[in-house]
Design a protein around this motif. Structure first.
Motif, PDB file in Angstrom:
ATOM      1  N   PHE A  44      98.663 -66.974 -11.688  1.00 51.07           N
ATOM      2  CA  PHE A  44      98.526 -65.805 -12.149  1.00 51.07           C
ATOM      3  C   PHE A  44      99.921 -65.425 -12.799  1.00 51.07           C
ATOM      4  O   PHE A  44     100.060 -64.446 -13.454  1.00 51.07           O
ATOM      5  CB  PHE A  44      98.072 -64.737 -11.064  1.00 51.07           C
ATOM      6  N   GLY A  45     100.820 -66.144 -12.684  1.00 51.91           N
ATOM      7  CA  GLY A  45     102.049 -66.001 -13.369  1.00 51.91           C
ATOM      8  C   GLY A  45     102.833 -64.829 -13.024  1.00 51.91           C
ATOM      9  O   GLY A  45     103.450 -64.162 -13.613  1.00 51.91           O
ATOM     10  N   GLY A  46     102.656 -64.604 -11.870  1.00 51.78           N
ATOM     11  CA  GLY A  46     103.588 -63.473 -11.191  1.00 51.78           C
ATOM     12  C   GLY A  46     102.796 -61.930 -11.456  1.00 51.78           C
ATOM     13  O   GLY A  46     103.058 -60.931 -10.955  1.00 51.78           O
ATOM     14  N   ARG A  47     101.659 -61.943 -12.145  1.00 55.92           N
ATOM     15  CA  ARG A  47     100.780 -60.808 -12.158  1.00 55.92           C
ATOM     16  C   ARG A  47     100.126 -60.262 -11.298  1.00 55.92           C
ATOM     17  O   ARG A  47      99.459 -59.372 -11.279  1.00 55.92           O
ATOM     18  CB  ARG A  47     100.074 -60.775 -13.573  1.00 55.92           C
ATOM     19  N   ALA A  48      99.783 -61.063 -10.330  1.00 52.64           N
ATOM     20  CA  ALA A  48      98.571 -60.733  -9.254  1.00 52.64           C
ATOM     21  C   ALA A  48      99.267 -60.012  -8.027  1.00 52.64           C
ATOM     22  O   ALA A  48     100.690 -60.201  -7.824  1.00 52.64           O
ATOM     23  CB  ALA A  48      98.038 -62.195  -8.621  1.00 52.64           C
ATOM     24  N   THR A  49      98.607 -59.276  -7.430  1.00 55.90           N
ATOM     25  CA  THR A  49      99.093 -58.359  -6.368  1.00 55.90           C
ATOM     26  C   THR A  49      99.212 -59.405  -5.098  1.00 55.90           C
ATOM     27  O   THR A  49      98.639 -60.401  -4.988  1.00 55.90           O
ATOM     28  CB  THR A  49      98.171 -57.109  -6.008  1.00 55.90           C
ATOM     29  N   PRO A  50     100.100 -58.915  -4.325  1.00 57.99           N
ATOM     30  CA  PRO A  50     100.358 -59.681  -2.934  1.00 57.99           C
ATOM     31  C   PRO A  50      98.786 -60.006  -2.302  1.00 57.99           C
ATOM     32  O   PRO A  50      98.590 -61.017  -1.695  1.00 57.99           O
ATOM     33  CB  PRO A  50     101.295 -58.776  -2.061  1.00 57.99           C
ATOM     34  N   GLU A  51      97.953 -59.100  -2.411  1.00 58.72           N
ATOM     35  CA  GLU A  51      96.573 -59.036  -1.782  1.00 58.72           C
ATOM     36  C   GLU A  51      95.653 -60.114  -2.417  1.00 58.72           C
ATOM     37  O   GLU A  51      94.968 -61.047  -1.765  1.00 58.72           O
ATOM     38  CB  GLU A  51      95.883 -57.788  -1.738  1.00 58.72           C
ATOM     39  N   GLN A  52      95.819 -60.049  -3.577  1.00 56.51           N
ATOM     40  CA  GLN A  52      95.165 -61.246  -4.482  1.00 56.51           C
ATOM     41  C   GLN A  52      95.647 -62.490  -4.242  1.00 56.51           C
ATOM     42  O   GLN A  52      94.911 -63.613  -3.808  1.00 56.51           O
ATOM     43  CB  GLN A  52      95.251 -60.929  -5.979  1.00 56.51           C
ATOM     44  N   VAL A  53      96.939 -62.775  -4.216  1.00 59.85           N
ATOM     45  CA  VAL A  53      97.483 -64.251  -3.853  1.00 59.85           C
ATOM     46  C   VAL A  53      96.898 -64.764  -2.464  1.00 59.85           C
ATOM     47  O   VAL A  53      96.791 -65.649  -2.167  1.00 59.85           O
ATOM     48  CB  VAL A  53      98.999 -64.138  -3.981  1.00 59.85           C
ATOM     49  N   ALA A  54      97.021 -63.550  -1.578  1.00 57.29           N
ATOM     50  CA  ALA A  54      96.746 -63.895  -0.061  1.00 57.29           C
ATOM     51  C   ALA A  54      95.251 -64.489   0.104  1.00 57.29           C
ATOM     52  O   ALA A  54      95.032 -65.214   0.687  1.00 57.29           O
ATOM     53  CB  ALA A  54      97.018 -62.826   0.658  1.00 57.29           C
ATOM     54  N   GLN A  55      94.486 -63.891  -0.845  1.00 55.07           N
ATOM     55  CA  GLN A  55      92.856 -64.091  -0.864  1.00 55.07           C
ATOM     56  C   GLN A  55      92.831 -65.558  -1.536  1.00 55.07           C
ATOM     57  O   GLN A  55      91.972 -66.378  -0.894  1.00 55.07           O
ATOM     58  CB  GLN A  55      92.023 -63.234  -1.720  1.00 55.07           C
ATOM     59  N   ILE A  56      93.489 -65.804  -2.449  1.00 53.74           N
ATOM     60  CA  ILE A  56      93.351 -66.998  -3.041  1.00 53.74           C
ATOM     61  C   ILE A  56      93.864 -68.105  -1.909  1.00 53.74           C
ATOM     62  O   ILE A  56      93.245 -69.141  -1.984  1.00 53.74           O
ATOM     63  CB  ILE A  56      94.211 -67.180  -4.544  1.00 53.74           C
ATOM     64  N   ARG A  57      95.078 -67.894  -1.348  1.00 51.98           N
ATOM     65  CA  ARG A  57      95.466 -69.016  -0.269  1.00 51.98           C
ATOM     66  C   ARG A  57      94.633 -69.018   0.586  1.00 51.98           C
ATOM     67  O   ARG A  57      94.501 -70.262   1.177  1.00 51.98           O
ATOM     68  CB  ARG A  57      96.734 -68.279   0.102  1.00 51.98           C
TER      69      ARG A  57
END
Length: 316
Positions: A44-57
């Motif tokens: 996401f190149g730094g455009r995702a929220t921390p919640e979105q990044v956590a979901q993907i992880r």
């Protein structure tokens, strides 16, 4: 008795190979872990929220402890399932099987050129025309020291820009097999083969000089045997062990070196896949390609060791 000894030697070589691969798998995993960021952040190149990044992880299992991910990866690799790409979601095995023909063709063609060039250049540096020996030695040592990027730039300037013999890039038509367009492979194959041949010749030069100084080889030369006959009858057989080890190392180096050649000339092979995967932190692809290249080197070294034991009569 010989059969038992051969079986013991083979078992020891297999055990050593597996140990090396196990150690390499740990190092590859740790190196991949040390890369800054992960696929979730890069995607996401730094455009995702921390919640979105956590979901993907969580979906990709990136939030699990490293040792658990390593064991899962190792078990999947041993079962022939090295995982799925974090970026495309496709099986890693499919990505590798699609790219492998290009890399194998490049490495095989480069090795076919380098194999005869190495002993020929080394022998010319030792027993070539006396006035040419220093020139050949300088060319061999200088060629071995040149980075692949410099060799590629020189080949493009000479064969493409100056003489117009081949295109400067090697973009294959969609769906075309690489062997259907051999003129597109000239530059990447030469980029791989020339430094490898020079490197091998630089190492073989000393070996050949030692063999050529042996009394029975000198006696053969004094009896009027031609230089080519001395090379084929005495020098190459006496140098079989170091030559086999050198070929093993160069074979592994060619597979690894395709990353530079494929990226420079736009060929879609395993090297280009590895570079792209590192850029987007596609860890399953990085680990699988790196482990495959390591396996090639380990297998080559074990084969060379076996040849050396046979040719020298050494016992395990």
């Amino acid at each position: 008795m010989r059969l038992r000894r051969a079986a013991t030697l083979l078992a020891a070589m297999v055990a050593r190979g597996l140990t090396l691969l196990a150690a390499a798998s740990v190092m590859i995993f740790l190196a991949a872990e040390a890369l800054p960021g992960d696929a979730a952040e890069v995607r996401f190149g730094g455009r995702a929220t921390p919640e979105q990044v956590a979901q993907i992880r969580e979906a990709g299992g990136l939030d699990r402890p490293p040792h658990a991910r390593y064991l899962d990866w190792l078990a999947g690799t041993l079962a022939g399932r090295p995982g799925h790409s974090y970026v495309t979601g496709r099986p890693v095995a499919d990505l590798i099987s699609e790219r492998a023909p290009v890399t194998l063709l490049l490495a095989g063609a480069a090795l076919a050129l380098a194999c005869p060039a190495m002993p020929a250049l080394a022998w010319l540096a030792v027993r070539g025309p006396r006035r040419l020996r220093p020139v050949i030695t300088v060319l061999v040592v200088g060629g071995a020291a040149l980075p692949q990027v410099v060799v590629a730039a020189g080949l493009v300037a000479l064969l493409s820009a100056a003489w117009g013999l081949v295109p400067p890039v090697s973009l294959l038509p969609a769906g075309a097999a690489p062997w259907q367009h051999p003129h597109l492979l000239v530059l990447p194959v030469l980029t791989l083969a020339l430094p490898s041949a020079a490197y091998g010749a630089a190492l073989l030069r000393g070996v050949f000089a030692d063999v050529a100084a042996l009394p029975f080889v000198r006696d053969a030369e004094l009896r009027g045997l031609s230089s080519l006959a001395v090379l084929l009858r005495y020098v190459l057989p006496m140098s079989a062990a170091p030559l086999a080890r050198l070929l093993a190392v160069i074979s592994g180096g060619l597979v690894a070196g395709t990353a530079v050649a494929e990226t420079l000339f736009g060929l879609a092979g395993l090297g280009e896949l590895l570079v792209t995967a590192v850029g987007v932190r596609d860890i399953p692809v990085v680990q699988a390609v790196a482990l495959l290249a390591t396996a090639v080197v380990v297998c080559g070294l074990l084969a060379a060791d076996g040849i050396a034991r046979v040719t020298t009569g050494a016992r395990a």
